[in-house]
Enzyme design. Sequence first.
Site, PDB file in Angstrom:
ATOM      1  N   LYS A  34       0.888  -8.482 -17.056  1.00 22.23           N
ATOM      2  CA  LYS A  34       1.256  -7.166 -16.517  1.00 22.23           C
ATOM      3  C   LYS A  34       1.236  -7.187 -14.991  1.00 22.23           C
ATOM      4  O   LYS A  34       0.690  -8.106 -14.373  1.00 22.23           O
ATOM      5  CB  LYS A  34       0.301  -6.096 -17.054  1.00 22.23           C
ATOM      6  CG  LYS A  34      -1.157  -6.304 -16.686  1.00 22.23           C
ATOM      7  CD  LYS A  34      -2.039  -5.261 -17.337  1.00 22.23           C
ATOM      8  CE  LYS A  34      -3.508  -5.496 -16.966  1.00 22.23           C
ATOM      9  NZ  LYS A  34      -4.388  -4.452 -17.521  1.00 22.23           N
ATOM     10  N   TYR A 254      -3.741  -0.389  17.672  1.00 20.97           N
ATOM     11  CA  TYR A 254      -3.666   1.060  17.498  1.00 20.97           C
ATOM     12  C   TYR A 254      -5.050   1.697  17.601  1.00 20.97           C
ATOM     13  O   TYR A 254      -6.010   1.234  16.980  1.00 20.97           O
ATOM     14  CB  TYR A 254      -3.062   1.397  16.138  1.00 20.97           C
ATOM     15  CG  TYR A 254      -1.580   1.133  16.047  1.00 20.97           C
ATOM     16  CD1 TYR A 254      -0.676   1.810  16.858  1.00 20.97           C
ATOM     17  CD2 TYR A 254      -1.080   0.214  15.134  1.00 20.97           C
ATOM     18  CE1 TYR A 254       0.681   1.568  16.773  1.00 20.97           C
ATOM     19  CE2 TYR A 254       0.284  -0.034  15.038  1.00 20.97           C
ATOM     20  CZ  TYR A 254       1.157   0.647  15.866  1.00 20.97           C
ATOM     21  OH  TYR A 254       2.507   0.411  15.779  1.00 20.97           O
TER      22      TYR A 254
END
Length: 359
Positions: A34, A254
């Site tokens: 999956k 940042y």
Amino acid sequence: MRLATAEINLTALEHNLAQVKRFAPNSKVMAVLKANAYGHGLVTIAQHLNEADAFAVARIDEALALRAGGLTKPIVLLEGFFHQEDLPILLANNFQTIIHDEIQLKMLESVQLDAPLNCWLKINTGMHRLGIAPEQFDMFYQRLQASPNAQNKINLMTHFACADDVKNTKTVQQITLFDNLTQEVQQAHCLSNSAGIIAWPSGHGDWVRPGLMLYGVSPMANHTGKDHQLKPVMRLTTKVIAVRDVRAHEKVGYGGRWQSDKPTVLAVVALGYGDGYPRHAKEGTPVIINGHRYGIVGSVAMDMITLDIGNNEHNVQVGDEVIMWGPELPVEEIAQCADTISYELLCNITPRVSYEYQR
């Protein structure tokens, strides 16, 4: 220049499947694929699991992708089906389905199919997510056996909640409950995920369903795959794209999240949260360049990460390879630095990362 790349080692994948068989020599193996094979590439991974007895996926689109890729092994839908119209598709593609609630059972009972489906009845023994209540087992089992749309072979399944913690008695309680419920029923049993395979041999049953351990990563708390003789399948790398001097107390990135208290050298690498690397990785989260460890500083950006490389005594240069995780640097360690789990890191790799399959 090749930048962010996930190198997938198919020999390691095959080794890990063999290790599953050593842990559970008397069980068949349902390889869990999956979420794009935990970020490793659904179809290609399946094509190199020749010794698995079956595949398991979460949803029907994943199963259809496997069939489109030429895979013919049995495929089990771990969440089952969601619409009655799905049932003829399951039959036509030889998909096996989980039954985990009465809505699914009613849909199965009311449809007309050309042949019966292979069904797995999932019992909730303590995970409290999917699965019928223990007191419903006899009723569900009898109704499935009575339905012309279900094969008489009703496989039985449960899922462990705490198998990664060997000190937690929850797994023993779940195994005991499952065994007590099903002791009079001669059908195939499947209980163990990767942690169950490694730590709880009494729960191996007729089938085991390895997921994370197939990819060389430990499902156990505070361990790495190496502790279980597993080999990492993914090696995530990128390149240095800039090397620059920074004066003392200059703020980097940042928000000016980081500054050095002395002059230093930064390496900028081409990878960020746009590639799936965790934005919340802590300062000091390691990478490896030319055999040496360096720590992340400043904020992880969409496309770039900065590293403090000190006085650059090892001569880091533009174009050098940067190992973000892999055999040399366990993904489990990076997960700890980012306050997350290795499952999330592997599954979060984005499409702009190049995949390279190798032996």
